[in-house]
Design an enzyme around this catalytic site. Structure first.
Site, short mmCIF file in Angstrom:
data_model
loop_
_atom_site.label_atom_id
_atom_site.label_comp_id
_atom_site.label_asym_id
_atom_site.label_seq_id
_atom_site.Cartn_x
_atom_site.Cartn_y
_atom_site.Cartn_z
N LYS A 47 -1.77 8.24 -5.16
CA LYS A 47 -2.77 7.43 -5.88
C LYS A 47 -4.17 7.91 -5.48
O LYS A 47 -4.40 8.24 -4.32
CB LYS A 47 -2.58 5.94 -5.52
CG LYS A 47 -3.67 5.04 -6.07
CD LYS A 47 -3.72 5.03 -7.59
CE LYS A 47 -5.00 4.37 -8.11
NZ LYS A 47 -5.21 4.62 -9.55
N CYS A 131 -14.37 11.11 -12.58
CA CYS A 131 -15.13 9.93 -12.16
C CYS A 131 -16.63 10.14 -12.33
O CYS A 131 -17.12 11.27 -12.31
CB CYS A 131 -14.83 9.59 -10.71
SG CYS A 131 -14.07 10.91 -9.82
C1 LIG Z 1 -1.88 3.43 -14.26
C2 LIG Z 1 -2.39 4.85 -14.10
C3 LIG Z 1 -3.21 5.16 -13.00
C4 LIG Z 1 -3.71 6.46 -12.83
N1 LIG Z 1 -4.46 6.74 -11.73
C5 LIG Z 1 -4.92 8.01 -11.54
C6 LIG Z 1 -5.67 8.35 -10.36
O1 LIG Z 1 -5.88 7.51 -9.47
N2 LIG Z 1 -6.13 9.63 -10.24
C7 LIG Z 1 -5.88 10.58 -11.19
O2 LIG Z 1 -6.31 11.73 -11.04
N3 LIG Z 1 -5.13 10.30 -12.30
C8 LIG Z 1 -4.66 9.06 -12.48
N4 LIG Z 1 -3.89 8.76 -13.60
C9 LIG Z 1 -3.60 9.82 -14.58
C10 LIG Z 1 -2.20 10.43 -14.36
O3 LIG Z 1 -2.10 11.03 -13.09
C11 LIG Z 1 -1.88 11.50 -15.45
O4 LIG Z 1 -2.85 12.53 -15.39
C12 LIG Z 1 -1.86 10.91 -16.85
O5 LIG Z 1 -1.36 9.60 -16.84
C13 LIG Z 1 -1.06 11.77 -17.85
O6 LIG Z 1 0.29 11.87 -17.48
P1 LIG Z 1 1.46 10.86 -18.05
O7 LIG Z 1 1.28 10.79 -19.52
O8 LIG Z 1 2.75 11.49 -17.62
O9 LIG Z 1 1.22 9.54 -17.38
C14 LIG Z 1 -3.38 7.47 -13.79
C15 LIG Z 1 -2.56 7.15 -14.87
C16 LIG Z 1 -2.06 5.87 -15.03
C17 LIG Z 1 -1.17 5.56 -16.20
#
Ligand SMILES: Cc1cc2nc3c(=O)[nH]c(=O)nc-3n(C[C@H](O)[C@H](O)[C@H](O)COP(=O)(O)O)c2cc1C
Length: 307
Positions: A47, A131
């Protein structure tokens, strides 16, 4: 069926299989560790960490969408020191690469976190540049090549021998411009894509569903965007390793990202619907590679054929 060698190398780090879990969708692995041994995974992107602990944004901060979710969690995390003290030792009990994901509001914050994490001995640092930079008036680092390059250079200067992977935002006109800037600034790898900005409105209350109004879209809906961007970036900066992600829910999805140029693949939102998703994706990918007569999963990387 012949046995496929699943091991891959990402920026010098050996992963026993190409499946990693995406930052923010797997916490620090504690909850998922109740379902299976985390050593099944190639690695974990933890995270997103900030220098100090954060509560995140007020709820509602998750909304379902057709084929995906919108989130505005807002980097809720215990802070980098608590991660090093409480979470890293737990993760180290398992055989998987530990990738710390960091977010800062100034380049200095990225530098301090990189120093702490490299001393603590993580395997890789993933630098989230989605960010806002307080010094640049809230403009996201990931949207301007100069800002993205500045953060990358600072992270590299403070990460010692730990590889630095920069996570790109898809919310830009030309992702290859940012990729090139980050590569020139010394990034050891790139990860992409982060979430796509979106919005939902409740037609009865006429209010946005999310308290923050907008959020980041993830899940199967974004897979084609991720495949396109991984392909574009791998053509723009050949040789720079890529961790591909965005909507992966099946082995075939992971194979698409690898053919587009990714060395490894992260599974994110799919973990919410099925905690076993990363393990299933790994097994389906192995099966697909075996069916295609490949000796190594790594042979998929960059294998897309031109028309
Ligand atoms: C609930 C949630 C929290 C996320 N928190 C972060 C984060 O803290 N840092 C980050 O770089 N990406 C974060 N992401 C992005 C994911 O790491 C990823 O890049 C994005 O969701 C695309 O992949 P997916 O479609 O398989 O989820 C978050 C995504 C979700 C859904």
């Amino acid at each position: 069926m012949s046995k496929v060698d699943l091991s891959v190398v990402l920026a010098g780090v050996r992963l026993k299989n190409p499946i990693v879990v995406a930052s923010g969708t797997f916490g620090f692995g504690r909850e998922y560790g109740q379902f299976y041994d985390l050593s099944e995974l190639g690695g974990i992107c933890c995270k997103g960490l900030t220098l100090h602990r954060r509560e995140g944004n007020p709820p509602p901060r998750i909304a379902e969408t057709p084929m995906g979710i919108l989130n505005s969690v807002g980097l809720q995390n215990p802070g980098v020191d608590a991660f090093i003290e409480y979470e890293l030792p737990e993760l180290r009990k398992h055989d998987l690469a530990v990738i710390a994901n960091i977010s800062g509001s100034t380049p200095e914050e990225y530098g301090i976190m990189c120093e702490k994490l490299s001393e603590a001995g993580v395997d890789m640092i993933e630098v989230n540049i989605s960010c806002p930079n307080v010094k640049a008036g809230g403009l996201a680092y990931g949207t301007k090549p100069e800002l993205a390059a500045e953060v990358t250079a600072v992270a590299k200067a403070h990460a010692g021998t730990v590889p630095v992977m920069v996570k790109l935002s898809p919310n830009v006109t030309d992702i290859t411009e940012i990729a090139r800037a980050v590569a020139d600034a010394g990034a050891d790898a790139l990860s992409l894509i982060n979430t796509l900005r979106g919005m939902r409105i409740d037609v009865n209350t006429r209010r946005p569903i999310l308290k923050m109004n907008t959020g980041g879209l993830s899940g199967p809906a974004v897979l084609p965007v991720a495949v396109r961007m991984v392909w574009e970036v791998s053509c723009a900066v050949p040789g720079l390793p890529i961790l591909g992600m965005g909507g992966v829910a099946k082995g075939e999805d992971a194979a698409q990202l690898m053919l587009a140029g990714a060395s490894a693949v992260a599974v994110g939102t799919a973990c919410f619907a099925d905690p076993y998703a990363p393990v299933k994706v790994r097994d389906e990918l192995a099966e697909l590679a075996a069916e295609q007569g490949l000796a190594r999963a790594a042979d998929l990387t960059g294998g897309v054929r031109p028309w």
